[in-house]
Design an enzyme around this catalytic site. Structure first.
Site, PDB file in Angstrom:
ATOM      1  N   HIS A  28       0.847  -1.202   0.000  1.00  0.00           N
ATOM      2  CA  HIS A  28       0.000   0.000   0.000  1.00  0.00           C
ATOM      3  C   HIS A  28       0.876   1.243   0.000  1.00  0.00           C
ATOM      4  O   HIS A  28       2.083   1.171   0.211  1.00  0.00           O
ATOM      5  CB  HIS A  28      -0.973  -0.015   1.173  1.00  0.00           C
TER       6      HIS A  28
ATOM      7  N   HIS B 278       1.269   3.897   1.955  1.00  0.00           N
ATOM      8  CA  HIS B 278       1.663   4.671   3.129  1.00  0.00           C
ATOM      9  C   HIS B 278       3.174   4.853   3.058  1.00  0.00           C
ATOM     10  O   HIS B 278       3.900   3.932   2.669  1.00  0.00           O
ATOM     11  CB  HIS B 278       1.274   3.953   4.428  1.00  0.00           C
TER      12      HIS B 278
ATOM     13  N   ASP C  33       5.738   4.784   4.971  1.00  0.00           N
ATOM     14  CA  ASP C  33       6.731   3.856   5.546  1.00  0.00           C
ATOM     15  C   ASP C  33       6.942   2.609   4.680  1.00  0.00           C
ATOM     16  O   ASP C  33       7.873   1.843   4.919  1.00  0.00           O
ATOM     17  CB  ASP C  33       6.382   3.478   6.992  1.00  0.00           C
ATOM     18  N   HIS C  34       6.102   2.424   3.641  1.00  0.00           N
ATOM     19  CA  HIS C  34       6.268   1.256   2.767  1.00  0.00           C
ATOM     20  C   HIS C  34       6.799   1.603   1.368  1.00  0.00           C
ATOM     21  O   HIS C  34       7.158   0.716   0.611  1.00  0.00           O
ATOM     22  CB  HIS C  34       4.929   0.524   2.624  1.00  0.00           C
TER      23      HIS C  34
ATOM     24  N   HIS D   1      -7.370  -1.578   5.531  1.00  0.00           N
ATOM     25  CA  HIS D   1      -6.391  -0.690   6.193  1.00  0.00           C
ATOM     26  C   HIS D   1      -6.683   0.791   5.939  1.00  0.00           C
ATOM     27  O   HIS D   1      -5.833   1.644   6.150  1.00  0.00           O
ATOM     28  CB  HIS D   1      -4.989  -1.077   5.701  1.00  0.00           C
TER      29      HIS D   1
ATOM     30  N   ASP E  95       0.203  -4.111   6.588  1.00  0.00           N
ATOM     31  CA  ASP E  95      -0.789  -3.360   7.343  1.00  0.00           C
ATOM     32  C   ASP E  95      -2.236  -3.744   7.027  1.00  0.00           C
ATOM     33  O   ASP E  95      -2.678  -3.688   5.886  1.00  0.00           O
ATOM     34  CB  ASP E  95      -0.589  -1.867   7.084  1.00  0.00           C
TER      35      ASP E  95
ATOM     36  N   HIS F 181       7.221  -5.274  11.549  1.00  0.00           N
ATOM     37  CA  HIS F 181       6.490  -4.001  11.521  1.00  0.00           C
ATOM     38  C   HIS F 181       6.063  -3.572  12.934  1.00  0.00           C
ATOM     39  O   HIS F 181       4.907  -3.304  13.219  1.00  0.00           O
ATOM     40  CB  HIS F 181       5.265  -4.147  10.592  1.00  0.00           C
TER      41      HIS F 181
HETATM   42 ZN   LIG Z   1       3.149   0.443   7.812  1.00  0.00          ZN
HETATM   43 ZN   LIG Z   2      -0.060   1.517   6.518  1.00  0.00          ZN
END
Ligand SMILES: [Zn+2]
Ligand SMILES: [Zn+2]
Length: 298
Positions: free
Chosen positions: A63, A65, A67-68, A138, A206, A264
């Protein structure tokens, strides 16, 4: 036997810590090198782990976000500068193609050849392996993935020598399980070959607990799952749509997986990560919490 090697390049949640970088997981077997997510700093984690990103064949994005995915522009720039001449196969949730195009527009000099797909279900399959993607829950479009390496019939070298079999199409027939006649003699495939068992790796990052998570993980040899929170923070987990260690273990149990790997982690567990592992083990014993640069082979 050809092993599946999994390298955990980053194991943090939203904010990286001294010990944990943002999420990225490298899954390798033979020539196929698959990167799952590419958080900020992934390039240096490649260096620390002794891996070369130029060998990548695929990028699976769970996804969008930060942090990914914040490591993607840097990674692409390096690939472009290194003369990456393969087609990078990218898979991600809806909007992935648009987001990649935006990046290419902003950072003009990192153009690499990429093929982007966004569908769910079986998203790739050849004679060696298949990749499946299922939607998670999510708050933003998110996929969990499974990579299933198929059973393979392998020929025993010693037997090939014994029967004096040359390198020719008949080997392919034997490998496909067919019996052949050679020099007037019948040779049975099962006598000169063995079956290498396939393996399944599922990756659920997530998401809140949902039935698709159980479905994608079903009968995996390894389930890699996020465990951002412990059960005591389950309100927070619900609010941000994340799994607790308890949820991850429940998925592992319901899906009858062989081993559960947790990753994570929220930065709040930086100094006491064992809480997460202990909690999951109460439900699913064969659980391991990984740290950055851990490697698992199966
Ligand atoms: Zn994450
Ligand atoms: Zn996320």
């Amino acid at each position: 036997m050809e092993q599946v090697k999994i390298t955990f390049l980053g194991t943090a949640n939203a904010v990286p810590t001294e010990k944990r970088n943002h999420t990225a997981i490298l899954v390798e077997k033979a020539d196929e090198r698959i990167l799952i997510d590419c958080g900020e700093g992934t390039q240096r984690q490649f260096k620390f782990s002794g891996n070369n990103p130029v060998k990548l064949t695929r990028l699976l994005i769970t996804h969008w976000h930060g942090d990914h995915v914040l490591g993607i522009p840097g990674l692409f720039q390096t690939l472009a500068m290194s003369g990456y001449n393969k087609t990078l196969r990218i898979h991600g949730p809806p909007n992935t193609a648009h987001n990649i195009q935006l990046m290419e527009r902003i950072f003009k000099d990192f153009k690499i050849i990429a093929e982007v797909k966004e569908n769910s279900g079986i998203v790739f399959e050849n004679s060696n392996f298949k990749i499946e993607a299922l939607p998670m829950n999510h708050g933003t479009p998110t996929y969990a993935y499974s990579i299933t390496y198929k059973d393979k019939r392998r020929l025993k070298k010693s037997k090939l020598k014994k029967y004096n079999l040359p390198n020719s199409p008949i080997l392919k027939e034997l490998q496909e399980g067919k019996d052949i006649v050679w020099n007037g003699k019948k040779i049975k495939s099962k006598d000169i070959s063995y079956l290498e068992k396939g393996r399944k790796v599922a990756v659920i990052l997530d998401t809140a607990f949902n039935e698709n998570a159980v479905k994608i993980a079903l009968n995996s040899d390894i389930l890699i799952a996020e465990a951002t929170f412990a059960k005591e923070e389950k309100q927070k987990a619900a609010e941000y749509k994340h799994l607790t260690a308890w949820d991850a273990a429940k998925i592992a149990k319901k899906a009858k997986v062989k081993k559960l790997i947790l990753t994570h982690l929220s930065q709040r567990y930086e100094h006491n990560p064992s809480i997460i592992e202990k909690e999951a083990r109460k439900i699913f014993k064969n659980t391991k919490l990984v740290k950055d640069l851990d490697v698992i082979s199966l």
